[in-house]
Design an enzyme around this catalytic site. Structure first.
Site, PDB file in Angstrom:
ATOM      1  CG  ASP A   1       4.036  -6.964   7.700  1.00 37.93           C
ATOM      2  OD1 ASP A   1       3.396  -6.348   6.829  1.00 37.93           O
ATOM      3  OD2 ASP A   1       3.496  -7.698   8.542  1.00 37.93           O
TER       4      ASP A   1
ATOM      5  NE  ARG B   1      -2.840  -4.487   5.862  1.00 40.25           N
ATOM      6  CZ  ARG B   1      -3.120  -4.775   4.597  1.00 40.25           C
ATOM      7  NH1 ARG B   1      -3.762  -5.863   4.286  1.00 40.25           N
ATOM      8  NH2 ARG B   1      -2.737  -3.971   3.628  1.00 40.25           N
TER       9      ARG B   1
ATOM     10  NE  ARG C   1      -2.225  -4.534  -1.627  1.00 36.61           N
ATOM     11  CZ  ARG C   1      -1.939  -3.863  -0.518  1.00 36.61           C
ATOM     12  NH1 ARG C   1      -0.830  -4.098   0.144  1.00 36.61           N
ATOM     13  NH2 ARG C   1      -2.773  -2.970  -0.017  1.00 36.61           N
TER      14      ARG C   1
ATOM     15  CG  ASP D   1       1.188  -2.631  10.388  1.00 38.77           C
ATOM     16  OD1 ASP D   1       2.078  -2.016   9.747  1.00 38.77           O
ATOM     17  OD2 ASP D   1       0.381  -3.390   9.846  1.00 38.77           O
TER      18      ASP D   1
ATOM     19  CG  ASP E   1      -1.953  -0.128   8.162  1.00 34.22           C
ATOM     20  OD1 ASP E   1      -2.838   0.737   7.989  1.00 34.22           O
ATOM     21  OD2 ASP E   1      -1.810  -1.111   7.408  1.00 34.22           O
TER      22      ASP E   1
ATOM     23  N   GLY F   1       0.829  -1.212   0.000  1.00 37.13           N
ATOM     24  CA  GLY F   1       0.000   0.000   0.000  1.00 37.13           C
ATOM     25  C   GLY F   1       0.859   1.255   0.000  1.00 37.13           C
TER      26      GLY F   1
ATOM     27  CB  THR G   1       2.451   0.870   6.342  1.00 43.34           C
ATOM     28  OG1 THR G   1       1.074   0.673   6.730  1.00 43.34           O
ATOM     29  CG2 THR G   1       3.324   0.451   7.502  1.00 43.34           C
TER      30      THR G   1
HETATM   31  P1  ADP Z   1       2.991  -4.484   2.678  1.00 40.80           P
HETATM   32  O1  ADP Z   1       4.416  -4.467   2.245  1.00 40.80           O
HETATM   33  O2  ADP Z   1       2.407  -3.124   2.740  1.00 40.80           O
HETATM   34  O3  ADP Z   1       2.791  -5.307   3.931  1.00 40.80           O
HETATM   35  P2  ADP Z   1       1.866  -6.669   1.084  1.00 40.80           P
HETATM   36  O4  ADP Z   1       1.669  -7.581   2.234  1.00 40.80           O
HETATM   37  O5  ADP Z   1       0.798  -6.567   0.057  1.00 40.80           O
HETATM   38  O6  ADP Z   1       2.129  -5.159   1.521  1.00 40.80           O
HETATM   39  O7  ADP Z   1       3.214  -7.117   0.361  1.00 40.80           O
HETATM   40  C1  ADP Z   1       3.689  -6.400  -0.773  1.00 40.80           C
HETATM   41  C2  ADP Z   1       4.306  -7.346  -1.749  1.00 40.80           C
HETATM   42  O8  ADP Z   1       5.435  -8.014  -1.140  1.00 40.80           O
HETATM   43  C3  ADP Z   1       3.418  -8.494  -2.215  1.00 40.80           C
HETATM   44  O9  ADP Z   1       2.534  -8.109  -3.233  1.00 40.80           O
HETATM   45  C4  ADP Z   1       4.469  -9.490  -2.723  1.00 40.80           C
HETATM   46  O10 ADP Z   1       4.949  -9.092  -3.983  1.00 40.80           O
HETATM   47  C5  ADP Z   1       5.592  -9.312  -1.703  1.00 40.80           C
HETATM   48  N1  ADP Z   1       5.471 -10.335  -0.653  1.00 40.80           N
HETATM   49  C6  ADP Z   1       4.586 -10.370   0.366  1.00 40.80           C
HETATM   50  N2  ADP Z   1       4.751 -11.487   1.119  1.00 40.80           N
HETATM   51  C7  ADP Z   1       5.761 -12.189   0.554  1.00 40.80           C
HETATM   52  C8  ADP Z   1       6.420 -13.431   0.846  1.00 40.80           C
HETATM   53  N3  ADP Z   1       6.033 -14.189   1.867  1.00 40.80           N
HETATM   54  N4  ADP Z   1       7.430 -13.818   0.058  1.00 40.80           N
HETATM   55  C9  ADP Z   1       7.826 -13.066  -0.985  1.00 40.80           C
HETATM   56  N5  ADP Z   1       7.242 -11.878  -1.325  1.00 40.80           N
HETATM   57  C10 ADP Z   1       6.232 -11.445  -0.573  1.00 40.80           C
HETATM   58  O1  F6P Z   2      -2.010  -1.024   4.786  1.00 41.15           O
HETATM   59  C1  F6P Z   2      -2.610   0.181   4.438  1.00 41.15           C
HETATM   60  C2  F6P Z   2      -4.108  -0.007   4.261  1.00 41.15           C
HETATM   61  O2  F6P Z   2      -4.662   1.232   3.863  1.00 41.15           O
HETATM   62  C3  F6P Z   2      -4.836  -0.545   5.494  1.00 41.15           C
HETATM   63  O3  F6P Z   2      -5.047   0.436   6.470  1.00 41.15           O
HETATM   64  C4  F6P Z   2      -6.095  -1.086   4.875  1.00 41.15           C
HETATM   65  O4  F6P Z   2      -6.665  -2.117   5.647  1.00 41.15           O
HETATM   66  C5  F6P Z   2      -5.601  -1.631   3.554  1.00 41.15           C
HETATM   67  O5  F6P Z   2      -4.367  -0.971   3.267  1.00 41.15           O
HETATM   68  C6  F6P Z   2      -6.544  -1.417   2.407  1.00 41.15           C
HETATM   69  O6  F6P Z   2      -5.981  -2.042   1.314  1.00 41.15           O
HETATM   70  P1  F6P Z   2      -6.543  -1.854  -0.161  1.00 41.15           P
HETATM   71  O7  F6P Z   2      -6.149  -0.490  -0.612  1.00 41.15           O
HETATM   72  O8  F6P Z   2      -5.868  -2.944  -0.922  1.00 41.15           O
HETATM   73  O9  F6P Z   2      -8.036  -1.980  -0.077  1.00 41.15           O
END
Ligand code: ADP
Ligand code: F6P
Length: 319
Positions: A103, A171, A72, A129, A127, A11, A125
């Site tokens: 994360d 989140r 993503r 978090d 969040d 995000g 982020t």
């Molecule tokens: P954020 O970084 O904000 O937590 P996401 O959880 O959507 O957002 O993760 C962002 C991107 O990181 C994912 O779309 C994917 O490309 C990569 N990613 C997430 N989890 C994994 C994982 N376990 N192993 C490898 N790449 C990952």
């Molecule tokens: O992680 C940032 C965030 O805006 C959260 O606060 C929320 O739950 C989520 O992303 C929304 O994700 P999306 O834009 O994919 O609906």
């Protein structure tokens, strides 16, 4: 190290652009080139990137979102995608990567680190978090957006003597809701880190009414339940009528606050230092105003802890 790359992933968060600018400019000071990768890990896999020079990151410090776009990319969890990306980077002479994200993005980076490709993470982020850092880029801006919205809603709540529920993002974390409740003076706050009982909320509303309070604002974190669900429960259990405002994605946008810009500048510059020191698999963070770097796996193995003294404060100040 002569050339590094940078990407934004997951995000978007206000201040990501300021962090990109800081990485590019600090790298320039150190005599290193920076490639900007588009669309997060999708671009990494495809080698979709461009050279970023000092001028290319001008005029973006005040802009929300991310100049490099974000995505993503579920297939990046697969080894073939990671190998393909590393091969593309090696072809282009890129020796290290700065990942700006949450994360999930750190998990992707750690997979690359395990395959011998140096990475450093910058937490971004709304969040707030990410374990290991007290603040993430974007949190302060989102918080100010929430406060501004609640202030406006309060005008109507006061004029019409209404009870409002404001649903905020975050989140699974309650930071945004909690800090906003203290800063905007909400009558009650509901967050995932504290057990929820509808009876407690009803009692607080009644307590306010008993002392002559004619309007009220309850902030609920999306990680507990929707504002609509809370409204339903208040109606069903106590006959209380409310109005619901869901702030939604407006919380992710907008020009970053001074605090987020400064944090982004510090994180971006420090991330370059960390990579150049030959460290890998590290995340940068801030603790008690000091920059730190720590094992990136801590950020997704440990649980995020919110500051519960603020919950007590919010409760005390909203009697
Ligand atoms: P954020 O970084 O904000 O937590 P996401 O959880 O959507 O957002 O993760 C962002 C991107 O990181 C994912 O779309 C994917 O490309 C990569 N990613 C997430 N989890 C994994 C994982 N376990 N192993 C490898 N790449 C990952
Ligand atoms: O992680 C940032 C965030 O805006 C959260 O606060 C929320 O739950 C989520 O992303 C929304 O994700 P999306 O834009 O994919 O609906």
């Amino acid at each position: 190290m002569k050339k590094i790359a940078i990407l934004t992933s997951g995000g978007d968060a206000p201040g990501m652009n300021a962090a990109i600018r800081a990485v590019v400019r600090k790298a320039k000071v150190e005599g290193i080139e920076v490639m900007g990768i588009y669309y997060g890990y999708e671009g990494f896999m495809e080698g979709n990137m461009t050279l970023l020079d000092v001028g290319d990151v001008g005029g973006i410090i005040q802009r929300g979102g991310t100049k490099l776009y974000s995505a993503r990319c579920p297939q990046f969890k697969e080894a073939y995608a990671q190998d393909q990306g590393i091969a593309k980077m090696k072809e282009a002479g890129v020796d290290g990567l700065v990942v700006i994200g949450g994360d999930g993005s750190y998990r992707g980076a750690m997979d690359l680190v395990r395959k011998g490709f140096p990475c450093v993470g910058i937490p971004a982020t709304i969040d707030n978090d990410i374990p290991g850092t007290q603040y993430t880029i974007g949190f302060d801006t989102a918080l100010n957006t929430v406060i501004e919205a609640v202030d406006k809603i309060r005008d109507t709540a006061t004029s019409h003597e209404n009870l409002f529920i404001v649903e905020v993002m975050g989140r699974d974390a309650g930071d945004l809701a909690l800090y906003a409740s203290v800063a905007a003076g909400a009558g009650a706050v509901i967050i995932p880190e504290v057990d929820f009982m509808i009876e407690d909320v009803i009692a607080r509303i009644k307590q306010g009414e008993a002392r002559g309070k004619k309007h009220n604002i309850i902030i609920v974190a999306e990680g507990v339940m929707s504002g609509t669900e809370l409204a339903r429960q208040l109606k069903e259990n106590a006959g209380i009528t409310t109005r619901v405002s869901v702030l939604g994605h407006m919380q992710r946008g907008g020009s970053p606050t001074a605090q987020d810009r400064v944090l982004a500048g510090r994180f971006g510059s420090y991330a370059v230092d960390v990579l150049l020191a030959g460290k890998s698999g590290r995340a940068v963070g801030i603790r008690n105003h000091q920059l730190v770097d720590y094992d990136m796996t801590e950020a997704f193995k440990n649980e995020h802890k919110t500051d519960l003294t603020l919950y007590t404060l919010a409760t005390d100040l909203s009697i």
